[in-house]
Design a protein around this motif. Structure first.
Motif, PDB file in Angstrom:
ATOM      1  N   VAL A  45      -6.687  -7.080  -1.058  1.00 15.19           N
ATOM      2  CA  VAL A  45      -5.718  -7.006  -2.157  1.00 15.19           C
ATOM      3  C   VAL A  45      -4.292  -6.950  -1.605  1.00 15.19           C
ATOM      4  CG1 VAL A  45      -4.901  -5.578  -4.079  1.00 15.19           C
ATOM      5  CG2 VAL A  45      -7.355  -5.949  -3.761  1.00 15.19           C
ATOM      6  N   LEU A  46      -4.079  -6.115  -0.605  1.00 14.26           N
ATOM      7  CA  LEU A  46      -2.743  -6.005  -0.012  1.00 14.26           C
ATOM      8  C   LEU A  46      -2.288  -7.336   0.603  1.00 14.26           C
ATOM      9  CD1 LEU A  46      -2.802  -2.525   1.762  1.00 14.26           C
ATOM     10  CD2 LEU A  46      -1.364  -3.233  -0.155  1.00 14.26           C
ATOM     11  N   TRP A  47      -3.180  -8.017   1.303  1.00 11.97           N
ATOM     12  CA  TRP A  47      -2.800  -9.279   1.932  1.00 11.97           C
ATOM     13  C   TRP A  47      -2.435 -10.320   0.878  1.00 11.97           C
ATOM     14  CZ3 TRP A  47      -0.463 -10.709   5.874  1.00 11.97           C
ATOM     15  CH2 TRP A  47      -0.495 -12.012   6.355  1.00 11.97           C
ATOM     16  N   ARG A  48      -3.170 -10.335  -0.244  1.00 10.33           N
ATOM     17  CA  ARG A  48      -2.824 -11.264  -1.333  1.00 10.33           C
ATOM     18  C   ARG A  48      -1.400 -11.004  -1.834  1.00 10.33           C
ATOM     19  NH1 ARG A  48      -7.960 -10.260  -3.207  1.00 10.33           N
ATOM     20  NH2 ARG A  48      -9.315 -12.009  -2.748  1.00 10.33           N
ATOM     21  N   ILE A  49      -1.075  -9.741  -2.037  1.00  9.84           N
ATOM     22  CA  ILE A  49       0.260  -9.365  -2.531  1.00  9.84           C
ATOM     23  C   ILE A  49       1.333  -9.748  -1.507  1.00  9.84           C
ATOM     24  CG2 ILE A  49       1.773  -7.405  -3.107  1.00  9.84           C
ATOM     25  CD1 ILE A  49      -0.127  -7.827  -5.351  1.00  9.84           C
ATOM     26  N   LEU A  50       1.090  -9.438  -0.244  1.00  6.07           N
ATOM     27  CA  LEU A  50       2.078  -9.758   0.791  1.00  6.07           C
ATOM     28  C   LEU A  50       2.302 -11.265   0.881  1.00  6.07           C
ATOM     29  CD1 LEU A  50       1.064  -7.317   3.693  1.00  6.07           C
ATOM     30  CD2 LEU A  50       2.878  -7.035   2.010  1.00  6.07           C
ATOM     31  N   GLN A  51       1.224 -12.022   0.868  1.00  6.03           N
ATOM     32  CA  GLN A  51       1.353 -13.480   0.935  1.00  6.03           C
ATOM     33  C   GLN A  51       2.099 -14.026  -0.288  1.00  6.03           C
ATOM     34  OE1 GLN A  51      -2.854 -14.558   1.537  1.00  6.03           O
ATOM     35  NE2 GLN A  51      -2.176 -15.600   3.396  1.00  6.03           N
ATOM     36  N   ALA A  52       1.749 -13.526  -1.462  1.00 10.99           N
ATOM     37  CA  ALA A  52       2.378 -14.023  -2.689  1.00 10.99           C
ATOM     38  C   ALA A  52       3.870 -13.706  -2.706  1.00 10.99           C
ATOM     39  CB  ALA A  52       1.694 -13.415  -3.914  1.00 10.99           C
ATOM     40  N   ARG A  53       4.238 -12.490  -2.367  1.00 10.14           N
ATOM     41  CA  ARG A  53       5.654 -12.110  -2.353  1.00 10.14           C
ATOM     42  C   ARG A  53       6.422 -12.940  -1.331  1.00 10.14           C
ATOM     43  NH1 ARG A  53       7.279  -8.199  -5.446  1.00 10.14           N
ATOM     44  NH2 ARG A  53       9.210  -7.946  -4.270  1.00 10.14           N
ATOM     45  N   HIS A  54       5.823 -13.125  -0.163  1.00 13.87           N
ATOM     46  CA  HIS A  54       6.472 -13.916   0.879  1.00 13.87           C
ATOM     47  C   HIS A  54       6.650 -15.371   0.430  1.00 13.87           C
ATOM     48  CE1 HIS A  54       7.634 -15.194   4.881  1.00 13.87           C
ATOM     49  NE2 HIS A  54       6.744 -16.169   4.795  1.00 13.87           N
ATOM     50  N   ALA A  55       5.618 -15.945  -0.178  1.00 11.30           N
ATOM     51  CA  ALA A  55       5.681 -17.341  -0.637  1.00 11.30           C
ATOM     52  C   ALA A  55       6.761 -17.538  -1.697  1.00 11.30           C
ATOM     53  CB  ALA A  55       4.320 -17.770  -1.179  1.00 11.30           C
ATOM     54  N   MET A  56       7.006 -16.504  -2.506  1.00 11.44           N
ATOM     55  CA  MET A  56       8.034 -16.594  -3.549  1.00 11.44           C
ATOM     56  C   MET A  56       9.415 -16.207  -3.035  1.00 11.44           C
ATOM     57  SD  MET A  56       6.077 -15.199  -6.967  1.00 11.44           S
ATOM     58  CE  MET A  56       5.342 -13.743  -6.255  1.00 11.44           C
ATOM     59  N   GLY A  57       9.501 -15.854  -1.755  1.00  8.10           N
ATOM     60  CA  GLY A  57      10.789 -15.466  -1.190  1.00  8.10           C
ATOM     61  C   GLY A  57      11.237 -14.084  -1.621  1.00  8.10           C
ATOM     62  N   LEU A  58      10.299 -13.252  -2.064  1.00  2.83           N
ATOM     63  CA  LEU A  58      10.619 -11.896  -2.512  1.00  2.83           C
ATOM     64  C   LEU A  58      10.491 -10.909  -1.363  1.00  2.83           C
ATOM     65  CD1 LEU A  58       8.634 -11.936  -5.875  1.00  2.83           C
ATOM     66  CD2 LEU A  58      11.099 -12.282  -5.552  1.00  2.83           C
ATOM     67  N   SER A  59      11.092  -9.767  -1.523  1.00  2.00           N
ATOM     68  CA  SER A  59      11.038  -8.713  -0.519  1.00  2.00           C
ATOM     69  C   SER A  59       9.605  -8.214  -0.346  1.00  2.00           C
ATOM     70  CB  SER A  59      11.938  -7.556  -0.962  1.00  2.00           C
ATOM     71  OG  SER A  59      11.856  -6.504  -0.045  1.00  2.00           O
ATOM     72  N   VAL A  60       9.252  -7.956   0.896  1.00  2.00           N
ATOM     73  CA  VAL A  60       7.913  -7.442   1.202  1.00  2.00           C
ATOM     74  C   VAL A  60       8.081  -6.048   1.808  1.00  2.00           C
ATOM     75  CG1 VAL A  60       5.762  -7.871   2.458  1.00  2.00           C
ATOM     76  CG2 VAL A  60       7.108  -9.793   1.630  1.00  2.00           C
ATOM     77  N   ASP A  61       8.616  -5.145   1.014  1.00  2.00           N
ATOM     78  CA  ASP A  61       8.777  -3.774   1.470  1.00  2.00           C
ATOM     79  C   ASP A  61       7.828  -2.881   0.674  1.00  2.00           C
ATOM     80  OD1 ASP A  61       9.984  -3.299  -1.040  1.00  2.00           O
ATOM     81  OD2 ASP A  61      11.962  -3.749  -0.215  1.00  2.00           O
ATOM     82  N   MET A  62       7.679  -1.664   1.140  1.00  2.39           N
ATOM     83  CA  MET A  62       6.725  -0.746   0.532  1.00  2.39           C
ATOM     84  C   MET A  62       6.969  -0.530  -0.966  1.00  2.39           C
ATOM     85  SD  MET A  62       4.058   0.809   1.847  1.00  2.39           S
ATOM     86  CE  MET A  62       4.492   0.920   3.559  1.00  2.39           C
ATOM     87  N   PRO A  63       8.211  -0.242  -1.407  1.00  2.00           N
ATOM     88  CA  PRO A  63       8.412  -0.027  -2.848  1.00  2.00           C
ATOM     89  C   PRO A  63       8.080  -1.265  -3.692  1.00  2.00           C
ATOM     90  CG  PRO A  63      10.281   0.836  -1.610  1.00  2.00           C
ATOM     91  CD  PRO A  63       9.423   0.062  -0.639  1.00  2.00           C
ATOM     92  N   SER A  64       8.441  -2.454  -3.206  1.00  2.00           N
ATOM     93  CA  SER A  64       8.154  -3.682  -3.959  1.00  2.00           C
ATOM     94  C   SER A  64       6.664  -3.951  -4.044  1.00  2.00           C
ATOM     95  CB  SER A  64       8.853  -4.876  -3.305  1.00  2.00           C
ATOM     96  OG  SER A  64      10.240  -4.676  -3.252  1.00  2.00           O
ATOM     97  N   VAL A  65       5.977  -3.751  -2.933  1.00  2.89           N
ATOM     98  CA  VAL A  65       4.519  -3.962  -2.904  1.00  2.89           C
ATOM     99  C   VAL A  65       3.848  -2.948  -3.827  1.00  2.89           C
ATOM    100  CG1 VAL A  65       2.458  -3.854  -1.441  1.00  2.89           C
ATOM    101  CG2 VAL A  65       4.522  -5.027  -0.623  1.00  2.89           C
TER     102      VAL A  65
END
Length: 122
Positions: A45-65
């Motif tokens: 689940v975490l990897w899906r979120i990290l990949q999705a945020r990165h692909a959209m150019g969004l921040s990949v920090d703890m609060p955003s995740v």
């Protein structure tokens, strides 16, 4: 658990890789793992979120995740905010990331072989 299954059990490497990616999100695009490569469903689940945020150019920090996980109602599925925040304490040096990826892939291959062998026997 017999010896063969211990070789594919969740390892600290998964957590170290995820923590490293949150500290060095610029590396996410270089990591060619799929969520299914992780044995721990929380890490999938975490990897899906990290990949999705990165692909959209969004921040990949703890609060955003954490916010994304809360909005998708997956925060508790990944162990809650405490488990998520512990990933920040478990990071690998960036140079070690390729080794982490290799170990996670190797564990996936072993797991797939064990499941196939188990299915052939049943």
């Amino acid at each position: 658990m017999d010896a063969a299954w211990k070789t594919v059990a969740p390892s600290p490497t998964e957590r170290a890789l995820l923590g490293t990616m949150m500290h060095h999100p610029e590396m996410i695009g270089d990591v060619t793992l799929t969520p299914e490569d992780f044995i721990d469903t929380r890490h999938q689940v975490l990897w899906r979120i990290l990949q999705a945020r990165h692909a959209m150019g969004l921040s990949v920090d703890m609060p955003s995740v954490a916010q994304d996980l809360g909005e998708s109602e997956d925060l508790e599925e990944v162990g809650g905010i405490i488990y998520l925040s512990e990933h920040g304490d478990r990071i690998a040096i960036p140079a070690y990331v390729p080794t982490c990826v290799k170990e996670i892939r190797l564990r996936r291959k072993r797991r797939d072989l064990l499941y196939a062998a188990q299915g052939a026997v049943s």
